[in-house]
Write an enzyme that holds these catalytic residues in place. Structure first.
Site, PDB file in Angstrom:
ATOM      1  N   ASP A 546      49.249  18.168 -15.105  1.00 36.88           N
ATOM      2  CA  ASP A 546      49.848  19.008 -14.598  1.00 36.88           C
ATOM      3  C   ASP A 546      51.667  18.784 -14.726  1.00 36.88           C
ATOM      4  O   ASP A 546      51.893  17.772 -15.070  1.00 36.88           O
ATOM      5  CB  ASP A 546      49.650  19.098 -12.894  1.00 36.88           C
ATOM      6  CG  ASP A 546      50.421  20.183 -12.412  1.00 36.88           C
ATOM      7  OD1 ASP A 546      50.105  21.397 -12.671  1.00 36.88           O
ATOM      8  OD2 ASP A 546      51.134  20.067 -11.669  1.00 36.88           O
ATOM      9  N   HIS A 687      51.394  19.610  -5.162  1.00 35.25           N
ATOM     10  CA  HIS A 687      52.781  20.017  -5.954  1.00 35.25           C
ATOM     11  C   HIS A 687      53.395  18.635  -5.987  1.00 35.25           C
ATOM     12  O   HIS A 687      54.755  18.569  -6.130  1.00 35.25           O
ATOM     13  CB  HIS A 687      53.565  20.808  -4.797  1.00 35.25           C
ATOM     14  CG  HIS A 687      53.307  22.302  -4.558  1.00 35.25           C
ATOM     15  ND1 HIS A 687      52.684  23.082  -5.713  1.00 35.25           N
ATOM     16  CD2 HIS A 687      52.602  22.892  -3.350  1.00 35.25           C
ATOM     17  CE1 HIS A 687      52.281  24.132  -5.309  1.00 35.25           C
ATOM     18  NE2 HIS A 687      51.977  24.146  -3.969  1.00 35.25           N
ATOM     19  N   ASP A 692      48.347  17.150  -8.206  1.00 36.90           N
ATOM     20  CA  ASP A 692      47.736  18.207  -8.847  1.00 36.90           C
ATOM     21  C   ASP A 692      46.849  17.896  -9.902  1.00 36.90           C
ATOM     22  O   ASP A 692      45.623  18.952 -10.126  1.00 36.90           O
ATOM     23  CB  ASP A 692      48.770  19.382  -9.216  1.00 36.90           C
ATOM     24  CG  ASP A 692      49.379  19.987  -8.080  1.00 36.90           C
ATOM     25  OD1 ASP A 692      49.113  19.641  -6.930  1.00 36.90           O
ATOM     26  OD2 ASP A 692      50.328  20.770  -8.278  1.00 36.90           O
TER      27      ASP A 692
END
Length: 732
Positions: A546, A687, A692
């Site tokens: 991510d 986040h 994530d």
């Protein structure tokens, strides 16, 4: 949620049926009217037609609303119940079904929940029985993990394909030193479960060593092994000892592998020792050649001095030649002796040690040897030192303990000191260790004598002196008095471990949280010859990643500010093999994005730029399938950086958002939080890039068996199914 095509067709069919019914009704009414009435209507039909159209529209809308309500209550609710039931079947700790829809469907959901509870109770009972039956095997596995973790030698175990099956903490630290980007990838691009050892060693070299072992096995050698020395890509010199892992199988399969199912590599970095040996060889060569020249010159001078009629001036000249050559030989021998002594000192290993542990060991050893009370004094927070309970030293603890014990022993023998205190604190960039006593102090000359004398402990002695020990540590040692307290002390200044060495040492010491650096199931794995697209999803390795960015517009100049990734190998999430790096974007972070990811401009200031980070991440993700949630967004950012970083990500990509839409087509949301809630996954660190990535990896592991139940078993099938979803149309 994408509208159900069946509902749209149903509404269209109802509207057409209503129009047909109204047409028939109008025709019947028309037939009952008198000719004069029919003529009047035919002369001005607009008002009647508008009334009929409005009636048809009102009726169609009412019927469509009723149809939609019935569809949601029975059809959609049934489809959602089916999807949630499949999750219930494949998830180890599923979330109970939420009853919705009609009374019958709600009753069915409650019945399924009751069955699931009974199933879970049966699972727990069976798991307890299996755990009890395999208790001995688990104990052996735990012992092996503990043994491998505590070994001070780097050990790596591979299957015959060169895929890493097991490694210990020392090997992880060793490979970090071999990494070309140790501060970014942390060596994780070289070592990891399922990674190829050929990223470090030449394939032909390993194959030759394996063939040597196989030949020795065929000759009946009891403990065959092979050794080789190789240079890594980062220029390090490794000595490697290889031993086979014997196959427990019999027959043709074992015979094909030569009775070997894998191999064990024991690694030792000999770069420093090789350089020392090369320097010593050069010194010896210089001494030999220089001595040969000096001896030749002296022999020629002595031959000339043998002549009785040699003139006095010439005799003086040849005598001076002999003297100069003797002095030159003496100088060379002295330099060699000094280098040898220095080499002996530098071969003492300095290791990272927690300061409190060293002080405790010194307290026990002095008390045992001197038969005196020894206390540990809390370091003062004023003056030139400050207390630090987490102080890490870089010392050779054995000889340093000898020096302290030797000094304490002489104080007891010569001045009858009754008690000692130890004090450790940090003083600037070094550690300050004091051996304190109360009573008579000695002269500076006495201290110098003790410092230069070989250390003795009763009947035992060592040629080392206190000064040797201090010099080896690159430290200092002196004697001081505290007249106000009537105390005196020996003070040692010792080196501190670096921040990286502290983390490495702490990682090795953390036995209670020992990560699983092994997966023995990989012994059964072999390389598949087919392309990745045709391989089963269960056989693939995944890099789940991510990114956090300055904004949402990659084409408009927004940049990556953090990358986080983890790996899935053999169907297992490797939480200890991660990539996490903050990145300096070279531009301002938008104020709107900071509350989402929590990364401020100060946090990225001075961090590496994307051109440095992406090559390290590319190496971390090699030979794997990339996975992300809403992968189109993250991949667009990576593609925008190809020219700047010089690397391109050509691996296949899977998107958990699209796969969720394939598996759960009737669910209202496919946000990461919603999917995690459906699978009862605990969300931590949301986040953040790594947080994530870990949640996305857990989601992928839950999706894979559901895809398999739908007949989607290969990577190609998964990618094709994902591209047919409604969300695949989204572009960045």
């Amino acid at each position: 949620m994408k509208p159900d095509r069946r509902l749209i067709l149903g509404m269209a069919a109802v509207a057409l049926a209503l129009a047909a019914w109204m047409g028939v009704t109008v025709a019947l009414l028309w037939s009952t009217l008198a000719p004069a009435q029919q003529g009047a209507i035919a002369a001005d039909p607009g008002a009647q037609i508008a009334l009929l159209a409005l009636s048809w529209m009102a009726g169609a809308l009412a019927l469509a609303g009723v149809l939609r309500l019935l569809h949601q209550r029975y059809v959609s609710a049934s489809a959602r119940l089916l999807e949630e039931t499949r999750v219930l079947l494949t998830t180890r700790e599923p979330r109970p079904l939420t009853p919705s829809g009609g009374a019958e469907i709600r009753s069915l959901a409650r019945a399924i929940n009751e069955l699931a509870i009974q199933r879970d109770q049966l699972r727990e009972h069976m798991a307890g029985q299996v755990a009890q039956a395999s208790h001995g095997v688990q104990q052996e596995k735990n012992r092996l993990a503990a043994l491998m973790s505590e070994l001070t030698q780097s050990v790596v175990v591979c299957n015959l394909d060169g895929r890493i099956v097991l490694y210990n903490s020392r090997a992880r630290l060793q490979f970090r030193a071999l990494s070309q980007a140790p501060t970014l990838a942390d060596g994780a691009e070289l070592i990891g479960i399922g990674r190829s050892i050929y990223a470090v060693f030449d394939r032909q070299l390993v194959a030759h060593a394996l063939e040597t072992i196989a030949q020795r096995l065929r000759r009946g050698t009891a403990s065959p092994s092979a050794q080789f020395v190789t240079t890594t890509r980062s220029g390090q010199l490794l000595r490697v000892q290889m031993a086979p892992v014997r196959s427990s199988e019999s027959g043709a399969q074992a015979e094909a592998g030569g009775g070997i199912s894998g191999f064990v590599l024991m690694l030792h970095n000999v770069t420093a020792s090789f350089e020392e040996e090369s320097l010593r060889d050069q010194l010896l060569h210089g001494l030999t050649e220089g001595s040969r020249s000096s001896l030749a010159n002296m022999q020629a001078a002595l031959d000339m001095l043998g002549y009785a009629d040699l003139e006095p001036e010439m005799r003086e000249r040849f005598l001076r030649v002999v003297g100069e050559e003797v002095a030159a030989m003496s100088q060379r021998i002295t330099e060699l002796a000094q280098r040898a002594t220095q080499g002996l000192k530098t071969r003492w290993p300095l290791e990272e040690m927690l300061g409190s542990d060293f002080v405790t060991a010194a307290q026990q050893q002095i008390a045992s040897h001197c038969q005196r009370a020894v206390t540990v004094q809390e370091a003062s927070t004023d003056g030139d030192g400050h207390a630090d309970s987490g102080l890490w030293l870089k010392v050779e603890s054995f000889t340093l303990l000898q020096a302290l014990t030797y000094l304490a022993g002489r104080l007891v023998d010569e001045f009858d000191v009754r008690a000692f205190e130890l004090r450790l604190c940090q003083a600037g960039t070094r550690a300050q260790l004091d051996l304190i006593w109360t009573g008579q102090a000695m002269s500076t000359e006495t201290v110098m004598t003790w410092e230069m004398d070989p250390m003795r402990f009763g009947a035992q002695s060592t040629p080392l002196t206190v000064r040797d020990v201090v010099e080896r540590h690159g430290g200092e040692m002196w004697f001081e008095r505290e007249r106000a307290r009537h105390q005196a002390f020996f003070r040692f200044l010792l080196p501190l471990a670096s921040e990286q060495e502290k983390r490495d040492a702490a990682q090795v010491m953390q036995g209670d949280s020992r990560p699983e650096y092994y997966d023995f199931d990989l012994f059964q794995a072999t390389q598949l010859g087919s392309a990745l697209d045709d391989q089963p999803l269960s056989a693939l390795s995944f890099t789940v990643f991510d990114t956090e960015t300055t904004g949402l517009n990659p084409s408009g100049g927004d940049e990556i500010i953090q990358i986080g990734a983890t790996r899935i190998v053999n169907g297992k999430l490797l939480r200890h093999e991660v990539f996490e790096q903050l990145i300096d974007p070279g531009r301002a972070i938008s104020e709107a994005s900071i509350p989402i990811h929590g990364i401020t401009q100060e946090m990225v200031a001075g961090k590496p730029r994307i051109a440095e980070v992406l090559p390290a991440f590319h190496a971390f993700a090699q030979d794997t399938v990339l996975v992300a949630h809403n992968a189109a967004f993250d991949m667009k950012f990576l593609q925008m950086q190809e020219a700047r970083s010089g690397v391109a990500f050509h691996q296949p990509v899977l998107d958990t958002l699209l796969l969720s839409a394939v598996v759960h087509a009737n669910q209202e949301s496919h946000r990461l939080e919603a999917i995690a809630e459906r699978f009862n996954i605990t969300v931590l660190g949301r986040h953040t890039a790594l947080g994530d990535a870990l949640v996305t990896a857990e989601v992928l592991l839950r999706l894979l068996p559901l895809l398999q139940a739908m007949g989607i078993t290969t990577l190609r099938q998964a990618r094709e199914a994902a591209q047919q979803t409604y969300y695949a149309r989204v572009k960045y």
